[in-house]
Scaffold this active site. Structure first.
Site, PDB file in Angstrom:
ATOM      1  CG  HIS A 264      40.579 -44.318  -5.999  1.00  0.00           C
ATOM      2  ND1 HIS A 264      39.763 -43.675  -5.953  1.00  0.00           N
ATOM      3  CD2 HIS A 264      41.026 -45.098  -4.684  1.00  0.00           C
ATOM      4  CE1 HIS A 264      39.515 -43.376  -4.936  1.00  0.00           C
ATOM      5  NE2 HIS A 264      40.348 -43.625  -4.186  1.00  0.00           N
TER       6      HIS A 264
ATOM      7  CG  ASP B 231      36.843 -42.739  -7.941  1.00  0.00           C
ATOM      8  OD1 ASP B 231      36.997 -43.612  -8.166  1.00  0.00           O
ATOM      9  OD2 ASP B 231      37.531 -42.345  -7.133  1.00  0.00           O
TER      10      ASP B 231
ATOM     11  CB  SER C 163      38.885 -43.969  -1.070  1.00  0.00           C
ATOM     12  OG  SER C 163      39.668 -42.573  -1.107  1.00  0.00           O
TER      13      SER C 163
END
Length: 399
Positions: free
Chosen positions: A132, A162, A245
């Site tokens: 993402h 992911d 992230s």
């Protein structure tokens, strides 16, 4: 004339005259003594000369001795296991900038995350981050811990887990992260997150513990309200903010035990973040680097959980025994797929594969993706019109 011999006065007259001078001198001495008496304790009380800093060599009222005694006693070593771990891993954590085309003429950053340099080979180096973080990027920019900016080339992504791998110029890379074994983690052991929160604070470090080493959370890839996958993650209370992230979750040895991925962002929730375990990430990273995709086993069926079938169709259409509580119903079969070659048909109810119960679609994917290989033959147990059957199926490659 009278005189003073140190012990006696020669006459009463001389005593009177001498006393006139002696009394002020005596009062001055007493006042001076009192001044010293009250001043010295005040200095000690102020913490300038603690008792343990006075020399023990007999010079009770002076510093004396080693002129470096004070410096040696107040020296503090700020190095800890945590700082050692951070020093070992931090230079391998980078900033990842997702640059997207806004119109024909211009591009601009659409988002910022973090990444981890996990490998250097020849003139190339490789960064793992989240899918993402780089989704829909027309360009990727990697900023090293020393501020050097490098162009990134996307090697491959895996939305299911992911994860993504980005290739960069290896000639500028000196530090590569060491991966640890996430399967050995214990609840309560230290966990340290390194990343670029909010896109403005590169190299930020937060510390917490491993809250759970094997948490499962639902993943809804198509946003239809039904989970497509149960992701295995590490839960931690180390702060993982937007921009973290793709960064590193490390253990006290400075080894990467997880790739930071997400957090629960609710006003009433604090300290619940998640990272993809290193043991789970490692084979996916290898596939993305080598093939540009994750090569997973393929069965070739479109399915729904048996729990979604009403009582009428359970009894009249599937004719499934009441004793069967879980399974997956085959709604469609891909032509020439492994399932088709094994003789599986629509309305068959699969309940077991390779000796493991298959209660729902998530269980099927988990079995295929984590416990089998492409080309492997596994036994499949299913019901057709109420009768229990078995067959062998050779798994293909997902395309």
């Amino acid at each position: 004339m009278g005189y003073y011999d140190g012990d006696h006065e020669s006459s009463s007259r001389q005593k009177g005259n001498r006393g006139g001078k002696f009394l002020p001198a005596l009062l001055g001495a007493i006042l001076g003594g009192l001044l010293v008496l009250f001043t010295v304790p005040a200095l000690g009380g102020a913490g300038l000369l603690p008792d343990n800093l006075y020399p023990s060599n007999g010079e009770e009222n002076g510093l004396g001795g080693d002129e470096n005694a004070i410096e040696k006693n107040v020296d503090v070593d700020l190095t800890t296991n945590v700082t050692d771990a951070v020093d070992k891993a931090s230079d391998a954590v980078v900033e990842v900038v997702n640059i997207q085309q806004t119109d024909f003429w211009s591009q601009q950053p659409a988002g910022t995350g973090s990444g981890v340099i996990y490998k250097k080979e020849g003139d190339k180096a490789y960064v793992v981050t989240n899918d993402h973080v780089v989704a829909d990027a027309s360009q990727i920019e990697i900023t090293l811990s020393n501020g050097t900016k490098l162009k990134g080339t996307l090697r491959g992504t895996d939305p299911l887990m992911d994860l993504a791998v980005v290739e960069i110029d290896g000639s500028k890379i000196k530090d590569v992260a060491e991966f640890g074994v996430s399967g050995d983690l214990k609840r309560g052991e230290p966990a340290i997150a390194i990343g670029n929160p909010l896109g403005n604070f590169p190299g930020s470090v937060t510390q917490g513990i491993v809250s759970s080493a094997d948490r499962s959370i639902p993943v809804d890839l198509d946003q239809d309200g039904n989970p497509d996958w149960q992701a295995e993650v590490i839960q931690t209370d180390a702060a993982i903010n937007p921009g973290n992230s793709g960064g590193a979750l490390i253990n006290i040895a400075g080894q990467v035990i997880g790739i930071n991925s997400s957090k629960i962002a609710q006003q009433e929730v604090e300290g619940i973040g998640f990272a993809i375990p290193s043991d789970v990430a490692r084979p996916i990273i290898e596939d993305l680097e080598k093939y540009g995709e994750v090569r997973r086993p393929f069965l070739g069926v479109n399915i729904i959980p048996l729990s979604q079938v009403n009582t009428y169709h359970r009894e009249q259409t599937l004719k499934i025994p009441d004793s069967v509580k879980g399974g997956i119903v085959v709604m469609e079969i891909t032509p020439t797929s492994p399932a088709a070659r094994a003789g599986i048909k629509e309305m068959d109810v699969i309940v077991e594969m390779g000796g493991e119960r298959i209660n729902d679609p998530i269980a099927l994917r988990k079995f295929l993706y984590t416990k089998t290989k492409i080309g492997e033959e596994v036994e499949l147990v299913y019901y057709r019109e109420g009768k229990k059957r078995t067959t062998k199926v050779e798994l293909g490659k997902q395309t």
